[in-house]
Motif scaffolding. Sequence first.
Motif, PDB file in Angstrom:
ATOM      1  N   PHE A 179       0.835  -1.203   0.000  1.00 54.25           N
ATOM      2  CA  PHE A 179       0.000   0.000   0.000  1.00 54.25           C
ATOM      3  C   PHE A 179       0.870   1.254   0.000  1.00 54.25           C
ATOM      4  CE2 PHE A 179      -2.429   3.362   2.078  1.00 54.25           C
ATOM      5  CZ  PHE A 179      -3.645   3.304   1.421  1.00 54.25           C
ATOM      6  N   SER A 180       1.992   1.192   0.753  1.00 55.08           N
ATOM      7  CA  SER A 180       2.895   2.341   0.799  1.00 55.08           C
ATOM      8  C   SER A 180       3.588   2.557  -0.541  1.00 55.08           C
ATOM      9  CB  SER A 180       3.953   2.135   1.896  1.00 55.08           C
ATOM     10  OG  SER A 180       3.354   2.020   3.168  1.00 55.08           O
ATOM     11  N   VAL A 181       3.861   1.472  -1.267  1.00 56.04           N
ATOM     12  CA  VAL A 181       4.519   1.572  -2.568  1.00 56.04           C
ATOM     13  C   VAL A 181       3.552   2.124  -3.610  1.00 56.04           C
ATOM     14  CG1 VAL A 181       5.633   0.273  -4.422  1.00 56.04           C
ATOM     15  CG2 VAL A 181       6.151  -0.268  -2.034  1.00 56.04           C
ATOM     16  N   THR A 182       2.422   1.429  -3.760  1.00 52.16           N
ATOM     17  CA  THR A 182       1.363   1.887  -4.665  1.00 52.16           C
ATOM     18  C   THR A 182       0.049   1.273  -4.195  1.00 52.16           C
ATOM     19  OG1 THR A 182       0.618   2.017  -6.959  1.00 52.16           O
ATOM     20  CG2 THR A 182       1.796   0.016  -6.317  1.00 52.16           C
ATOM     21  N   ARG A 183      -0.974   2.030  -4.076  1.00 51.70           N
ATOM     22  CA  ARG A 183      -2.165   1.629  -3.324  1.00 51.70           C
ATOM     23  C   ARG A 183      -2.994   0.531  -3.981  1.00 51.70           C
ATOM     24  NH1 ARG A 183      -4.384   7.414  -0.803  1.00 51.70           N
ATOM     25  NH2 ARG A 183      -2.506   7.797   0.483  1.00 51.70           N
ATOM     26  N   TRP A 184      -2.829   0.299  -5.282  1.00 46.21           N
ATOM     27  CA  TRP A 184      -3.667  -0.711  -5.945  1.00 46.21           C
ATOM     28  C   TRP A 184      -3.105  -2.122  -5.813  1.00 46.21           C
ATOM     29  CZ3 TRP A 184      -1.316  -3.568  -9.721  1.00 46.21           C
ATOM     30  CH2 TRP A 184      -0.176  -3.027 -10.324  1.00 46.21           C
ATOM     31  N   LEU A 185      -1.825  -2.259  -5.465  1.00 48.67           N
ATOM     32  CA  LEU A 185      -1.182  -3.570  -5.449  1.00 48.67           C
ATOM     33  C   LEU A 185      -1.825  -4.579  -4.487  1.00 48.67           C
ATOM     34  CD1 LEU A 185       2.707  -3.179  -5.800  1.00 48.67           C
ATOM     35  CD2 LEU A 185       1.152  -4.549  -7.188  1.00 48.67           C
ATOM     36  N   PRO A 186      -2.165  -4.217  -3.248  1.00 47.86           N
ATOM     37  CA  PRO A 186      -2.771  -5.226  -2.357  1.00 47.86           C
ATOM     38  C   PRO A 186      -4.079  -5.790  -2.904  1.00 47.86           C
ATOM     39  CG  PRO A 186      -2.101  -3.282  -1.109  1.00 47.86           C
ATOM     40  CD  PRO A 186      -1.989  -2.934  -2.561  1.00 47.86           C
ATOM     41  N   PHE A 187      -4.857  -4.962  -3.574  1.00 51.77           N
ATOM     42  CA  PHE A 187      -6.135  -5.423  -4.114  1.00 51.77           C
ATOM     43  C   PHE A 187      -5.927  -6.344  -5.323  1.00 51.77           C
ATOM     44  CE2 PHE A 187      -6.761  -1.178  -2.247  1.00 51.77           C
ATOM     45  CZ  PHE A 187      -7.638  -1.499  -1.236  1.00 51.77           C
ATOM     46  N   ALA A 188      -4.949  -6.039  -6.153  1.00 53.45           N
ATOM     47  CA  ALA A 188      -4.645  -6.909  -7.288  1.00 53.45           C
ATOM     48  C   ALA A 188      -4.132  -8.262  -6.806  1.00 53.45           C
ATOM     49  CB  ALA A 188      -3.609  -6.240  -8.191  1.00 53.45           C
ATOM     50  N   ALA A 189      -3.289  -8.242  -5.762  1.00 53.53           N
ATOM     51  CA  ALA A 189      -2.766  -9.496  -5.219  1.00 53.53           C
ATOM     52  C   ALA A 189      -3.893 -10.365  -4.667  1.00 53.53           C
ATOM     53  CB  ALA A 189      -1.739  -9.202  -4.129  1.00 53.53           C
ATOM     54  N   ASP A 190      -4.878  -9.742  -4.021  1.00 45.20           N
ATOM     55  CA  ASP A 190      -5.999 -10.511  -3.488  1.00 45.20           C
ATOM     56  C   ASP A 190      -6.839 -11.103  -4.610  1.00 45.20           C
ATOM     57  OD1 ASP A 190      -7.649 -11.639  -1.603  1.00 45.20           O
ATOM     58  OD2 ASP A 190      -8.796  -9.815  -1.204  1.00 45.20           O
ATOM     59  N   ALA A 191      -7.013 -10.356  -5.696  1.00 46.67           N
ATOM     60  CA  ALA A 191      -7.772 -10.880  -6.844  1.00 46.67           C
ATOM     61  C   ALA A 191      -7.111 -12.146  -7.386  1.00 46.67           C
ATOM     62  CB  ALA A 191      -7.873  -9.812  -7.938  1.00 46.67           C
ATOM     63  N   ILE A 192      -5.798 -12.132  -7.508  1.00 46.23           N
ATOM     64  CA  ILE A 192      -5.074 -13.311  -8.007  1.00 46.23           C
ATOM     65  C   ILE A 192      -5.188 -14.465  -7.017  1.00 46.23           C
ATOM     66  CG2 ILE A 192      -2.789 -14.205  -8.596  1.00 46.23           C
ATOM     67  CD1 ILE A 192      -2.119 -11.352  -9.596  1.00 46.23           C
ATOM     68  N   SER A 193      -5.157 -14.148  -5.725  1.00 42.57           N
ATOM     69  CA  SER A 193      -5.196 -15.209  -4.712  1.00 42.57           C
ATOM     70  C   SER A 193      -6.514 -15.980  -4.738  1.00 42.57           C
ATOM     71  CB  SER A 193      -4.962 -14.618  -3.322  1.00 42.57           C
ATOM     72  OG  SER A 193      -6.110 -13.937  -2.826  1.00 42.57           O
ATOM     73  N   PHE A 194      -7.602 -15.309  -5.091  1.00 45.46           N
ATOM     74  CA  PHE A 194      -8.894 -16.001  -5.167  1.00 45.46           C
ATOM     75  C   PHE A 194      -8.923 -17.014  -6.307  1.00 45.46           C
ATOM     76  CE2 PHE A 194     -10.794 -12.374  -2.702  1.00 45.46           C
ATOM     77  CZ  PHE A 194     -11.241 -13.150  -1.650  1.00 45.46           C
ATOM     78  N   LEU A 195      -8.154 -16.771  -7.349  1.00 50.56           N
ATOM     79  CA  LEU A 195      -8.061 -17.749  -8.429  1.00 50.56           C
ATOM     80  C   LEU A 195      -7.386 -19.035  -7.943  1.00 50.56           C
ATOM     81  CD1 LEU A 195      -7.081 -15.410 -11.416  1.00 50.56           C
ATOM     82  CD2 LEU A 195      -9.362 -16.239 -10.761  1.00 50.56           C
ATOM     83  N   PHE A 196      -6.442 -18.905  -7.012  1.00 48.35           N
ATOM     84  CA  PHE A 196      -5.831 -20.094  -6.420  1.00 48.35           C
ATOM     85  C   PHE A 196      -6.865 -20.898  -5.640  1.00 48.35           C
ATOM     86  CE2 PHE A 196      -1.915 -17.941  -7.409  1.00 48.35           C
ATOM     87  CZ  PHE A 196      -0.983 -18.959  -7.544  1.00 48.35           C
ATOM     88  N   ALA A 197      -7.759 -20.216  -4.928  1.00 48.56           N
ATOM     89  CA  ALA A 197      -8.802 -20.919  -4.175  1.00 48.56           C
ATOM     90  C   ALA A 197      -9.703 -21.714  -5.113  1.00 48.56           C
ATOM     91  CB  ALA A 197      -9.626 -19.927  -3.361  1.00 48.56           C
ATOM     92  N   SER A 198     -10.054 -21.134  -6.254  1.00 47.89           N
ATOM     93  CA  SER A 198     -10.868 -21.858  -7.237  1.00 47.89           C
ATOM     94  C   SER A 198     -10.132 -23.083  -7.760  1.00 47.89           C
ATOM     95  CB  SER A 198     -11.219 -20.935  -8.414  1.00 47.89           C
ATOM     96  OG  SER A 198     -12.166 -19.963  -8.039  1.00 47.89           O
ATOM     97  N   ALA A 199      -8.843 -22.915  -8.043  1.00 49.64           N
ATOM     98  CA  ALA A 199      -8.057 -24.034  -8.554  1.00 49.64           C
ATOM     99  C   ALA A 199      -7.924 -25.139  -7.507  1.00 49.64           C
ATOM    100  CB  ALA A 199      -6.672 -23.544  -8.986  1.00 49.64           C
ATOM    101  N   GLY A 200      -7.761 -24.754  -6.240  1.00 53.46           N
ATOM    102  CA  GLY A 200      -7.650 -25.748  -5.176  1.00 53.46           C
ATOM    103  C   GLY A 200      -8.893 -26.605  -5.058  1.00 53.46           C
TER     104      GLY A 200
END
Length: 436
Positions: A179-200
């Motif tokens: 968030f300190s680096v650039t504010r959109w990064l944590p939200f993008a990382a969470d979006a990708i992480s949900f794809l892992f849950a679907s794959a699991g």
Amino acid sequence: MAQPERPPAAEVPGPPAALPSLWHNRDYMGWWTANTVSVLGTSMSAIAYPLLVLYTTHSVAKAGIITAAYMIGTLATTLWGGALADRVSRKAIMIVGPAIQAAALAVVALLVARYRSPILVLAACAFTSGLAFGLTQGASTPALRRIVPKEQQAMATGQELGRDMAAEIIGAPLGGLLFSVTRWLPFAADAISFLFASAGAAIIRRPLGPDATTRPRASMVADIRSGISFVRRYRFLRFVIIWVSLFNMVAQGFILLFIALVKYRGGGPTTVGLISSVALIGGVIGAAAGPALLRKIRARMVLYAAIWTFVGCFGLVAIATRPWQIGLILLVAMLGVAPLNIVLESYLVRLVPDSFSGRVSAVNRFGALSLQWCGPLLAGVVADQFGPPGGAIALMLMLVPLALALHVSRSLGVLEQPVERVAELNVAPARQTVAS
């Protein structure tokens, strides 16, 4: 000459065969690993959401709106998710639900990347994610019962809680740093992480149900009513729902208030993440110790210790003057979170029959979430009016009646039995016993 056949000797029951470790259970490990990645991503956005609003609007109450929107969305679909899980493919639900959450978080990341963060749009995305989560959770609990034997449910619950908190230990400071680096990064990382849950969920080989022969033919409304009726029939289940709903409301309010407290004491986004990780170390220790505590200490004593620890820590955190002191106090408080959850979840798994698992777990979850969304709103209003320390004192006072209720309630008689001796409740209507 053939010998006369001897009658079979009476079999002497021996010790139960040891079950293979959960770490050797392929389906469990696939589910566990994928959800670890998902929890890691969610812990990033959980820190980033309130930080985004606090640093944009400087209002704790507005930050509470985002959290409340997510919880209201979850609440709206929780009962439907449980009923759906007892009639359609649980595996399909566990694949589609996280995919919808991934899309919602991707929209948030895109908005923030374009330097737009309207509260109503963020709340709508959080609400959509909550809707999908409510449906997914309705399938997750009964599906896990198919993956993990009942005898290992306490261990699985402890591992799940420990996994969640360990992921948050890493995710919280990482979310603050991103968030300190650039504010959109944590939200993008969470979006990708949900794809892992679907794959699991997609790689699980074991049938997760419901079985074709047990799928209900009644309407979903009738299914929901049957789940509610089952819970109403037994006073232990009723007490757990009411007590947990009130406890979760206070606890969820404090999660937001904690971020406001650290900011109030001079900490920035990275400090918020680091202190959150310190606090979660206590949760990991509690998760590791929970199953052993359940075997060696009466379940009711575990609940007593956990709730009174919370009360004391809420009071201390209000007078702590430095961020690191807040972290150490919360570490102690989190020691009781996992054992408390392990006790309640282990007894519920033993009591509820598989055919009602989806519906009853959904009713329990609905009850647990029914007031939770009020917590951030309440904490935000109190903090804006009286400051974060005053809000912490107010939440502490709300916990005291809940602690006393554990001592005086007659609905917890089943906790006097060791969990391995607890029998399933009757599916057919029956007169309630004292133990139930």
